[in-house]
Write an enzyme that holds these catalytic residues in place. Structure first.
Site, PDB file in Angstrom:
ATOM      1  N   SER A 137       6.411   3.693  -0.122  1.00  0.00           N
ATOM      2  CA  SER A 137       5.606   2.643  -0.024  1.00  0.00           C
ATOM      3  C   SER A 137       6.395   1.891   1.026  1.00  0.00           C
ATOM      4  CB  SER A 137       5.171   1.951  -1.222  1.00  0.00           C
ATOM      5  OG  SER A 137       4.398   0.843  -0.706  1.00  0.00           O
ATOM      6  N   ASN A 194       0.774  -1.097  -0.115  1.00  0.00           N
ATOM      7  CA  ASN A 194      -0.028  -0.100  -0.042  1.00  0.00           C
ATOM      8  C   ASN A 194       0.912   1.273  -0.068  1.00  0.00           C
ATOM      9  OD1 ASN A 194      -2.487   0.153  -0.672  1.00  0.00           O
ATOM     10  ND2 ASN A 194      -3.242   0.250   1.644  1.00  0.00           N
ATOM     11  N   THR A 195       0.647   2.002  -0.475  1.00  0.00           N
ATOM     12  CA  THR A 195       1.716   3.113  -1.111  1.00  0.00           C
ATOM     13  C   THR A 195       0.994   4.657  -1.046  1.00  0.00           C
ATOM     14  OG1 THR A 195       2.407   1.516  -2.900  1.00  0.00           O
ATOM     15  CG2 THR A 195       2.506   4.028  -3.352  1.00  0.00           C
ATOM     16  N   THR A 196       1.866   5.442  -1.029  1.00  0.00           N
ATOM     17  CA  THR A 196       1.373   6.942  -0.890  1.00  0.00           C
ATOM     18  C   THR A 196       2.025   7.755  -2.195  1.00  0.00           C
ATOM     19  OG1 THR A 196       1.069   8.853   0.368  1.00  0.00           O
ATOM     20  CG2 THR A 196       2.953   7.762   0.645  1.00  0.00           C
TER      21      THR A 196
END
Length: 565
Positions: free
Chosen positions: A392, A373-375
């Protein structure tokens, strides 16, 4: 004045209710673009956006603001990102009129090899615990990019996150949901509950959350520099923690870590150059999809049409077969990028698509290559510099392992390695970088910056990138509309391990597509499914070179904000 619009659309997974039409723009758009001249930031959390703007107003560069925002996101969005993970970026330097690519991904521990898993008959690297942990590349990335494009001291950039870590911040809605969705699987990992469950439970929306341990770690990094993380006290803490809990990551692995400045790769799509980073990331898949799609009159098909969604899905299937076979660490493999991105290969791939029938199987490309899950956030400054940055820890709360007193979780990116086939391009090997899902993107036109953008969400990212480009170029949407538009996500194999799609996979459609379209897609043989929360999270900044105005966009699927001044 337009009348109140009440639309009920039954999709099988629920009901979409649109209660109010907008005065301008598409009916699915949540808000207008944000316009400003002096600077712009778009991140997945408003506090991070505001931190970026504060840095810009202090005279910081776009890179300064991006680093400050990323540090803040590591605090306020801890299930998705943080300094225990990796970082990638595409940077437009206005002075040099040039794009730079940055690969800040870490490597597998030198003491862990594929035989460990084969001897134990383990088909996959587990998601949690010590085995999927690879070297975190984020902090080295900050310092490498800051050295090249930064202006303000690192202490200034990290101070906002340090203050929020000590004083606390209210947890926002989507982030609260993401934090609570996976903690049951991780609460028993060493250090996790002490850091993220200080009152015995994960914080809920609106509750104040503090992370003084992370604040102290940030302070060490800010005052003592990059080597404190990779060779100093932080590295020693990680080393002893991993040894204590059966892990393989060591202080030697951390000390050897290096990042890479790399050349982005591109294809031209109807006069626009679309830029991605080459493997070990998956950005090339977006370019392959677009190369196939440019052979169709997409504009004439119309947004949301059965014809468009069909060719989009088939293009995805084709590109992802190559993704599974070829995308891996280029230090261990020769990757046929020139062939994969050629117009000739795209034409061959396009010829395999049947306009009336969904394929159950496509072959990957057959090129002669040597074995092996990443930004997301984007920032632009008053001088015309733009940063497209993605960072991430992989899945929600990653490995779940929090080294003693450091306040951050170690990534589980090593879970992406193939541990079944030693000959596979992405097979685990000591010191090798795993296949990566996180990809920043950039668009130029006539050699000038057009848009910096990205879309979080694992394997949806290339699919999302392609849809954003098509939405803007073929369907004439603005940056906000392009992100708010309903999306598709096709799912085949869940692992980039070389296994191929044999049953056509599943086409997930977000609410908002017409049921007649869905019915026609089913007639072509597409297996349709409906779900929420799997279509990614998008941020973008577009630049109007004529009026020198930035347009910022942040979609409603996340807690994000685009803001400028």
């Amino acid at each position: 004045m337009k009348k109140i619009l009440l639309t009920l659309l039954l999709l099988g997974s629920g009901i979409l209710i649109t209660a109010q039409d907008r005065l301008t723009g598409k009916t699915f758009t949540t808000r207008s673009e944000v316009l400003a001249q002096n600077g712009m930031a778009a991140t997945s959390q408003p506090l991070a956006t505001q931190v970026a703007l504060d840095i810009l107003k202090k005279g910081g560069s776009a890179m300064d603001a991006a680093i400050a925002a990323n540090a803040m996101l590591g605090l306020v969005e801890p299930a998705s990102c943080g300094i225990g993970g990796d970082i990638f970026a595409i940077v437009w330097d206005a002075e040099q009129q040039k794009l730079f690519g940055f690969n800040g991904s870490g490597r597998a521990p030198e003491s862990l090899d594929i035989d460990y898993f084969m001897e134990r008959n383990m088909k996959y690297v587990p998601f949690y615990g010590p085995l999927p942990v690879s070297v975190p590349g984020c902090v080295d990335g900050w310092f490498a990019m800051h050295q090249k494009f930064g202006k303000l001291p690192m202490k200034t950039l990290l101070q906002p996150a340090i203050d929020y870590g000590r004083n606390g911040f209210p947890v926002s809605e989507v982030i609260a949901y993401e934090m609570i969705s996976n903690y049951q699987n991780l609460k028993d990992q060493p250090g996790f509950s002490e850091t993220y469950m200080p009152n015995g439970t994960i914080p809920k929306k609106g509750e104040l959350f503090k992370n003084p341990d992370l604040a102290n770690t940030y302070e060490l990094i800010a005052t003592k520099g990059r080597d404190e993380f990779y060779k100093g006290s932080i590295a020693k803490t990680i080393d002893s923690y991993m040894k204590k809990h059966g892990g393989f990551l060591s202080s030697k692995d951390l000390a050897k870590h290096t990042s890479n400045w790399i050349a982005p790769v591109s294809v031209n799509y109807r006069g626009y150059d679309i830029w991605e980073l080459p493997p070990n990331g998956q950005g090339t898949a977006a370019l392959q999809m677009l190369n196939i799609l440019k052979g169709y009159d997409i504009s004439a098909m119309g947004f949301g049409s059965e014809a468009y969604l069909h060719v989009l899905t088939e293009a995805k299937k084709l590109a992802y077969e190559d993704r599974a076979k070829f995308y891996a660490d280029p230090d261990f493999n020769t990757i046929p990028l020139t062939q994969l991105l050629s117009d000739e290969y795209a034409a061959e791939q396009r010829a395999l698509i049947n306009s009336e029938e969904a394929a159950r199987f496509y072959p990957a490309g057959d090129f002669e290559i040597e074995t092996g899950n990443t930004t997301y956030l984007t920032v632009a400054d008053k001088d015309g510099n733009m940063v497209s940055l993605i960072q991430s820890i992989y899945s929600e709360f990653a490995s779940g392992m929090v080294p003693d007193g450091l306040g951050f979780v170690l990534q589980n990116r090593g879970q992406m390695f193939n541990v079944q086939d030693k000959t596979h391009a992405n097979a685990l090997a000591p010191g090798k970088r795993p296949f990566h899902t996180i990809i920043p993107a950039f668009i130029t036109k006539d050699g000038q910056p057009y848009m910096s953008f990205g879309l979080m969400g694992g394997s949806v990212q290339p699919q999302g990138h392609a849809q954003i480009v098509v939405n803007m170029i073929d369907f004439g949407m603005n940056a906000q509309e392009a992100g708010d538009a309903p999306r598709m996500r096709h799912r085949g194999s869940s692992q980039p391990t070389g296994s191929v799609m044999t049953d056509g996979g599943t086409l997930n459609l977000e609410s908002g597509f017409d049921y007649e379209t869905i019915r026609e897609l089913r007639k072509k043989g597409h297996r349709i499914s409906f779900a929420v929360g799997i279509y990614g999270g998008y941020q973008a900044i577009r630049f109007d070179t004529k009026n020198k105005v930035y347009s910022g966009a942040s979609e409603s699927r996340k807690d994000g904000q685009a803001a400028g001044y």
